[in-house]
Write a protein that holds these residues in place. Structure first.
Motif, PDB file in Angstrom:
ATOM      1  N   LYS A  37       0.844  -1.194   0.000  1.00  0.00           N
ATOM      2  CA  LYS A  37       0.000   0.000   0.000  1.00  0.00           C
ATOM      3  C   LYS A  37       0.881   1.246   0.000  1.00  0.00           C
ATOM      4  N   ASP A  42       0.256   1.740  13.972  1.00  0.00           N
ATOM      5  CA  ASP A  42      -0.812   0.756  13.824  1.00  0.00           C
ATOM      6  C   ASP A  42      -0.223  -0.508  13.205  1.00  0.00           C
ATOM      7  N   ARG A  43      -0.638  -1.669  13.708  1.00  0.00           N
ATOM      8  CA  ARG A  43      -0.075  -2.940  13.249  1.00  0.00           C
ATOM      9  C   ARG A  43      -0.306  -3.187  11.763  1.00  0.00           C
ATOM     10  N   ARG A  44      -1.303  -2.545  11.180  1.00  0.00           N
ATOM     11  CA  ARG A  44      -1.573  -2.756   9.760  1.00  0.00           C
ATOM     12  C   ARG A  44      -0.495  -2.149   8.858  1.00  0.00           C
ATOM     13  N   TRP A  45       0.329  -1.285   9.418  1.00  0.00           N
ATOM     14  CA  TRP A  45       1.435  -0.744   8.626  1.00  0.00           C
ATOM     15  C   TRP A  45       2.480  -1.818   8.327  1.00  0.00           C
ATOM     16  N   VAL A  95       3.207  -6.051   8.924  1.00  0.00           N
ATOM     17  CA  VAL A  95       2.917  -7.403   9.409  1.00  0.00           C
ATOM     18  C   VAL A  95       4.181  -8.250   9.263  1.00  0.00           C
ATOM     19  N   GLU A 113      -6.223 -12.667   5.524  1.00  0.00           N
ATOM     20  CA  GLU A 113      -6.841 -11.345   5.684  1.00  0.00           C
ATOM     21  C   GLU A 113      -5.856 -10.357   6.300  1.00  0.00           C
ATOM     22  N   GLU A 114      -5.076 -10.841   7.269  1.00  0.00           N
ATOM     23  CA  GLU A 114      -4.087  -9.973   7.922  1.00  0.00           C
ATOM     24  C   GLU A 114      -3.015  -9.541   6.925  1.00  0.00           C
ATOM     25  N   SER A 161      -4.472  -6.928   4.404  1.00  0.00           N
ATOM     26  CA  SER A 161      -4.733  -5.579   4.916  1.00  0.00           C
ATOM     27  C   SER A 161      -3.454  -4.826   5.276  1.00  0.00           C
ATOM     28  N   ALA A 162      -2.313  -5.483   5.192  1.00  0.00           N
ATOM     29  CA  ALA A 162      -1.041  -4.876   5.620  1.00  0.00           C
ATOM     30  C   ALA A 162      -0.477  -3.944   4.543  1.00  0.00           C
TER      31      ALA A 162
END
Length: 541
Positions: free
Chosen positions: A371, A477-480, A482, A494-495, A498-499
């Motif tokens: 992303k 945030d952990r989504r930055w 993984v 899914e994890e 979303s990363a």
């Protein structure tokens, strides 16, 4: 060199030792006889077992619960002259994929072999030649039956007949040698021998894994050689990367990559460009060692990350570094490049590497960007130096500072909270202005020299980073970010999806044959395997 099974022996070995201990306990006085008289599917025939796991009646019982299913029972058969084929890893995998009824029958046959080999010891030592011959014959028959059954979807009638024959032989042996204490002693000796074998296999597996981790695949060596040869065949004027500095340096989003791996760097660059909303604003800074500098240059000369800008330097160009910088991190007995690479420690000199920058995003070469990351430049750093994802969760004691650093030493124990959460390297935004203001490079030198005098922390740059950036970190945030794709097979799709950045932290890097198969495609999609260099060096999916 394929060491693909390197992840499984350790788990299987631990299960083996546990299983054999259960076996020893299960042979307490009187239980052997009871197990020999458990009913099978037909209700009439009897099958010997190893514990109270099997339920009586109808279905022959379950040898293990579903949670225990991966446990395999094997033993050392040095006591017998029989030349056994053994159960290979491939056969064991076939067994695990068999229908439940077939698996249970195969496991029962394996149990019979264990009991037969234990009784064979007594028969051999007491000169009972008839029983010895009969046990050897039954062992061979059951091993063949296991081999045939593991290839099919069901256990044949012939195999069931062999099980019944073995059952009768074991019943005869049990009546001949009814003393529980002798059986217990024998099984204890078998357990000891098996544990010795397990330790040997664990040591071998660990060594092979280390070799795989520290050795690049053959194709990567070929790639480096071809790129280097082509680079030096260029006219000196053609060896320069295009300069597209159309704005001030702080007008770009600056990404730093410190790596000696051409393909890994290419994936980081390609994925970052693909995920960016405006790649024209991106400037990559790659620092590599002198040996790999020509290959790195040639790759990006022939595969420029247009429209982004890229700049490549060699460690040798950084004249201000200590003279021993390239060798000071070598550790006796440690071959893992994650711990011994000078490039891994260059992160502690970011303000000196980029004296004109105020912010930089540092990416490890084992990440994939999914992303756009420009939002990190707008992050309120609150006067801190580094933005990072924390690795601990509630109740987790492993990812705490005292697991990386020896805080029992009062010289440092009083300065840090032992239960402080460990943050991750791999994707970090740095405020270089605050770094310079706080003089963190000097603090790094202080702790580095302290660590040279006595061992206060584990190998690598992460423990030292926890000290240097202690109380100077902004949690992200952990989504930055993984982590764990190089060691953890249980990360949810899914994890990962979303990363913003996925990180192959761990030994099982995506460019190695020992990598975790289900995570490879996230990395492979950013390499063009039709590239002539990759084709020539037989690097493919």
């Amino acid at each position: 060199m394929r060491v693909g099974g390197g992840r499984e022996p350790a788990a299987a070995a631990a299960a083996l030792a546990l299983a054999l201990r259960l076996l020893l306990i299960a042979t307490a006085c009187g239980l052997v006889f009871a197990l020999l008289n458990l009913p099978d599917d037909g209700g009439g025939a009897r099958s010997p077992g190893i514990g109270g796991e099997r339920a009586g009646g109808g279905g022959g019982g379950r040898r293990l619960s579903e949670e225990q299913a991966p446990i395999r029972f094997t033993v050392v058969a040095e006591e017998t002259d029989v030349q056994t084929d053994g159960i290979t890893a491939e056969q064991d995998e076939r067994i695990s994929e068999s229908p439940p009824g077939t698996k249970e029958k195969i496991w029962m046959m394996q149990d019979q072999i264990i009991m037969a080999k234990a009784y064979l010891h007594f028969a051999s030592s007491h000169g009972n030649s008839h029983l010895v011959r009969e046990l050897k014959l039954r062992i061979k028959e059951i091993e063949r039956a296991i081999s045939h059954s593991s290839r099919g979807s069901h256990v044949t009638g012939g195999a069931l007949q062999k099980m019944k024959a073995m059952e009768l032989t074991l019943s005869k042996a049990q009546k001949t040698y009814p003393r529980c204490s002798q059986m217990t002693s024998k099984l204890r000796a078998m357990t000891h021998n098996s544990e010795e074998l397990v330790r040997a296999h664990q040591s071998e597996s660990s060594f092979l894994e280390q070799v795989a981790v520290s050795t690049l695949p053959k194709g990567h060596h070929c790639l480096a050689m071809r790129l280097t040869t082509d680079y030096f065949s260029l006219d000196p004027k053609e060896r320069e990367l295009p300069k597209r500095y159309s704005r001030q340096m702080d007008g770009y989003y600056h990404y730093a990559i410190f790596s000696d791996n051409v393909l890994a760097s290419a994936v980081v660059v390609n994925s970052t460009v693909a995920a960016s909303k405006d790649p024209r604003m991106i400037m990559f800074h790659i620092v590599t060692d002198a040996l790999n500098f020509p290959a790195m240059m040639m790759w990006f000369l022939s595969n420029p990350p247009t429209p982004a800008t890229i700049h490549i330097e060699s460690l040798d160009d950084l004249k201000w570094l200590p003279d021993d910088f390239s060798s000071r991190f070598k550790l006796k007995g440690v071959r893992d490049p994650r711990y011994t690479s000078a490039l891994n420690h260059l992160r502690f000199y970011l303000p000196e590497v980029f004296p004109s920058l105020s912010k930089v995003l540092l990416l490890d070469h084992d990440v994939v960007v999914q992303k756009d990351l420009t939002g990190l430049w707008d992050l309120d750093m609150k006067g801190k130096v580094i933005g990072a994802v924390e690795t601990c969760i509630s109740g987790d004691s492993y990812h705490r500072l005292d697991n990386l650093v020896d805080l029992s030493d009062p010289s440092i124990g009083n300065q840090f909270d032992a239960k402080a959460c460990v943050f991750a390297f791999g994707m970090n935004i740095f405020d270089l202005k605050e770094w310079r203001k706080k003089g963190l490079t000097a603090i790094y030198h202080k702790w580095f020299q302290e660590g040279k005098r006595r061992q206060l922390w584990k190998a690598g740059s992460l423990p030292l980073g926890q000290l240097v950036f202690y109380n100077r970190t902004v949690p992200l945030d952990r989504r930055w970010h993984v982590l764990g794709l190089g060691r953890d097979i249980s990360i949810f799709r899914e994890e990962i999806g979303s990363a913003a950045v996925i990180h192959y932290s761990g030994k099982l890097k995506p460019w190695l044959e020992i990598s975790i198969p289900k995570y490879r495609d996230y990395w492979n999609m950013y390499l063009n395997y039709d590239n002539p260099y990759l084709q020539q060096c037989n690097i493919h999916l």
